[in-house]
Scaffold this active site. Structure first.
Site, PDB file in Angstrom:
ATOM      1  N   LYS A   1       0.837  -1.203   0.000  1.00 18.03           N
ATOM      2  CA  LYS A   1       0.000   0.000   0.000  1.00 18.03           C
ATOM      3  C   LYS A   1       0.870   1.250   0.000  1.00 18.03           C
ATOM      4  O   LYS A   1       1.771   1.393   0.822  1.00 18.03           O
ATOM      5  CB  LYS A   1      -0.904   0.028   1.234  1.00 18.03           C
ATOM      6  CG  LYS A   1      -2.144  -0.821   1.093  1.00 18.03           C
ATOM      7  CD  LYS A   1      -2.979  -0.805   2.346  1.00 18.03           C
ATOM      8  CE  LYS A   1      -3.983   0.315   2.365  1.00 18.03           C
ATOM      9  NZ  LYS A   1      -4.858   0.243   3.560  1.00 18.03           N
ATOM     10  N   LEU A   2       0.564   2.138  -0.922  1.00 15.76           N
ATOM     11  CA  LEU A   2       1.290   3.401  -1.059  1.00 15.76           C
ATOM     12  C   LEU A   2       0.292   4.549  -1.125  1.00 15.76           C
ATOM     13  O   LEU A   2      -0.788   4.406  -1.710  1.00 15.76           O
ATOM     14  CB  LEU A   2       2.105   3.399  -2.364  1.00 15.76           C
ATOM     15  CG  LEU A   2       3.150   2.290  -2.539  1.00 15.76           C
ATOM     16  CD1 LEU A   2       3.553   2.181  -4.007  1.00 15.76           C
ATOM     17  CD2 LEU A   2       4.368   2.563  -1.671  1.00 15.76           C
TER      18      LEU A   2
END
Length: 337
Positions: free
Chosen positions: A142-143
């Site tokens: 997740k970014l």
């Protein structure tokens, strides 16, 4: 006998009905809460891991992460960082024992404007999963959906075969840039968009179909399907089951255990609202965004600008709280000597 399947179908929960046309994902770090709902995937974030790390049930994992950080050694700051990465991976590994699909593990939100640092941290998390015997195919990194985060996602996907989940996505500009980057999955937020409109406009309640968060995800879904983007759309951040039902048919929806529980008890009839067929008839035109165009279009959306920075601050604050908690556990005895 012939009547029984019909009767069974009539009593089918909203959750079971939803699973027929949308992949259901559990949004939690509390992996003991997952079993009952049988989701395909699970998502975590720094806030959820912080909450779970304070529960008595998970202290063994915290101790294991602390031991790992100490074993690797180095300066105190480095030990804490390694312990936190390990903790995220330990939670992810436990979650993967309970689901058939993938788990999302988040890169520190404080790196949201540093592409190279996000890439390095993502590779480190994948390395830790590999050490635990878990293939990168079962992980989504997740970014934050900043310009830098989106470019980090593009690099991770293209050069390293690492699948990314772009989070804190509030604007159409962010969604278009993610599609062009070819990331695996996006998490457009619903509830936080509603929160902003309730706080900043005169309208305090919305029917699900008119909910601004629902409308945002619907537009993004239609755009992706109309123009054939392969990126998965996973609606996230829900305030009530009405929002979830209004997005039935979306590729994936990630839902908290509380709302999964409500859907399980709910027997109302559910029908898909979003569909590829309907998306084809939408009047959306295709656009291309370079960095300048992205920044301009995103900055035109006051809600998205405020909620993206607010989301980064909140995740960063919880990362700091987690650091403090581990620092206290790891070093307070030594410092007190």
């Amino acid at each position: 006998m012939s009547g029984s399947p019909v009767k069974r179908q009539r009593m089918e929960s909203a959750l079971d009905q939803l699973k027929q046309f949308t992949t259901v994902v559990a949004d939690t770090g509390d992996f003991n809460a997952i079993d009952e709902y049988k989701p395909q995937d699970a998502t975590t974030n720094p806030s959820l891991i912080l909450a779970a790390a304070q529960m008595p049930a998970y202290q063994e994992l915290v101790e294991e992460a602390i031991a790992y950080g100490k074993k690797l050694g180095g300066p105190q700051e480095e030990q804490i960082k390694n312990a936190i990465d390990k903790l995220f991976v330990l939670f992810g590994a436990e979650i993967l024992k309970k689901i058939p699909g993938r788990v999302s593990t988040e890169v520190d939100a404080r790196l949201s404007f540093d592409k190279d640092a996000m890439v390095a941290r993502a590779k480190r998390l994948i390395e830790l999963y590999k050490e635990a015997g878990i293939s990168k195919d079962r992980i989504l990194i997740k970014l934050s959906s900043t310009w830098e985060g989106i470019q980090a996602g593009k690099e991770l996907e293209e050069q390293h075969g690492i699948h990314c989940n772009m989070t804190l996505l509030f604007s159409f500009a962010q969604a278009v840039a993610c599609a062009e980057a070819g990331v695996t999955l996006i998490s457009p937020f619903v509830g936080r968009i509603l929160d902003w409109h309730v706080a900043n406009t005169d309208k305090k309640s919305y029917e699900p179909q008119e909910d601004p968060g629902v409308k945002s995800v619907t537009k993004i879904y239609n755009y992706y399907k109309k123009f054939g983007y392969k990126t998965i759309v996973m609606g996230a951040s829900f305030r009530n089951t009405g929002e979830i039902k209004a997005l039935a048919g979306c590729d994936f929806l990630t839902i908290s255990p509380k709302l999964l529980g409500e859907l399980l008890k709910d027997n109302t009839k559910l029908a898909p609202v979003l569909s590829i067929k309907a998306a084809q008839t939408s009047d959306l035109g295709k656009i291309h965004l370079d960095e300048k165009a992205f920044r301009w279009l995103h900055s035109e959306d006051q809600m998205a600008v405020e909620k993206l920075s607010d989301g980064i601050r909140k995740f960063a604050a919880d990362a700091i709280k987690l650091e403090r908690m581990l620092t206290e556990r790891m070093f307070s005895a030594e410092n007190g000597k």
